[in-house]
Structure formats: C-alpha cells, structure tokens
Design a protein around this motif. Structure first.
Motif, short mmCIF file in Angstrom:
data_model
loop_
_atom_site.label_atom_id
_atom_site.label_comp_id
_atom_site.label_asym_id
_atom_site.label_seq_id
_atom_site.Cartn_x
_atom_site.Cartn_y
_atom_site.Cartn_z
N LEU A 26 0.85 -1.19 0.00
CA LEU A 26 0.00 0.00 0.00
C LEU A 26 0.89 1.24 0.00
N GLY A 29 -0.18 6.52 -1.00
CA GLY A 29 -1.01 7.01 0.11
C GLY A 29 -2.49 6.97 -0.20
N LYS A 31 -4.84 4.99 1.13
CA LYS A 31 -5.44 3.65 1.11
C LYS A 31 -6.18 3.40 2.42
N THR A 32 -7.09 2.43 2.38
CA THR A 32 -7.87 2.05 3.55
C THR A 32 -7.80 0.55 3.76
N ILE A 33 -7.50 0.13 4.98
CA ILE A 33 -7.48 -1.28 5.35
C ILE A 33 -8.64 -1.52 6.31
N LYS A 60 -0.75 3.29 12.37
CA LYS A 60 -1.08 4.66 11.96
C LYS A 60 0.14 5.57 12.07
N PHE A 63 2.47 4.41 9.16
CA PHE A 63 1.89 4.65 7.84
C PHE A 63 0.76 5.67 7.96
N ASP A 65 -0.55 7.80 6.03
CA ASP A 65 -1.43 7.98 4.88
C ASP A 65 -2.45 6.86 4.72
N ILE A 66 -2.36 5.83 5.57
CA ILE A 66 -3.27 4.69 5.47
C ILE A 66 -4.32 4.79 6.57
N GLU A 67 -5.58 4.62 6.19
CA GLU A 67 -6.67 4.62 7.16
C GLU A 67 -6.98 3.18 7.55
N ASP A 92 -9.22 -0.99 0.44
CA ASP A 92 -8.20 -1.51 -0.47
C ASP A 92 -7.70 -2.88 -0.05
#
Length: 102
Positions: A26, A29, A31-33, A60, A63, A65-67, A92
């Motif tokens: 990922l 930037g 992106k959502t997990i 968090k 990373f 930029d990842i939600e 994602d």
C-alpha cells in the motif's frame, strides 16, 4: 477490473501486527485497510480486540497515509454485514478473523 487483496485467517497479529511493513503493498497514500474481528465476548477475544487496537495505533504512526477501520462483531451475521459495509466503503485490503468457519 480492479484487483482487491483479501487477507484471511486467524493470525491478525501477523497480518496487521508487523509494524515494519504491512503484508499488502500500500505504498501509495490514501489507502484504507478494513479489519473485521469477533467482538470481545470472553478473555481471548478481549485480548484480540485490545491488541488489534494497539497494533492499529502503531500502524497509523508508521503509515500515516493509510486509514484503518476496525469492525468487531458479536455474531457471524453481524460480521457478514460489517464486511459488506467495509467493501461498500471501498477498502483496499481486508484483514479478517472469521467469527465462524464453515
């Protein structure tokens, strides 16, 4: 066609807990997990929920930029609804510990 990667299994700590790098690439930037786990109905799942939230906090920071979206379900049908909601949200990647296995 958009490719989605689904991670599945009982090792939530292995899938999400590796603070060094996630198992899904990922790098870009935004992106959502989605993370779907059983609710804290007894000691083991209570620990699972605690460690999942703690790991998400670490992830968090590593990373930003990842939600990360955590959904905890009290039964299998609620988990199905949670997963459908996560997919509809456009995640994602999905990390899931099934409430019940077939």
């Amino acid at each position: 066609m958009e490719k989605r990667t689904f991670l599945k299994g009982g090792a939530i700590a292995l899938a999400v807990g590796a603070v060094g790098r996630p198992k899904v690439s990922l790098a870009a930037g935004g992106k959502t997990i989605g993370i779907s786990i059983p609710a804290a109905t007894h000691g083991w799942t209570g620990g699972l929920n605690f460690q999942t939230k703690r790991t998400v906090e670490h992830m968090k920071k590593a990373f930003p930029d990842i939600e990360f979206v955590v959904a905890a379900a009290n039964d299998a049908s609620k988990q199905v609804n949670d997963v459908e909601d996560l997919v509809a949200r456009g995640i994602d990647a999905l990390v899931i510990l099934p409430f019940e296995c077939p």
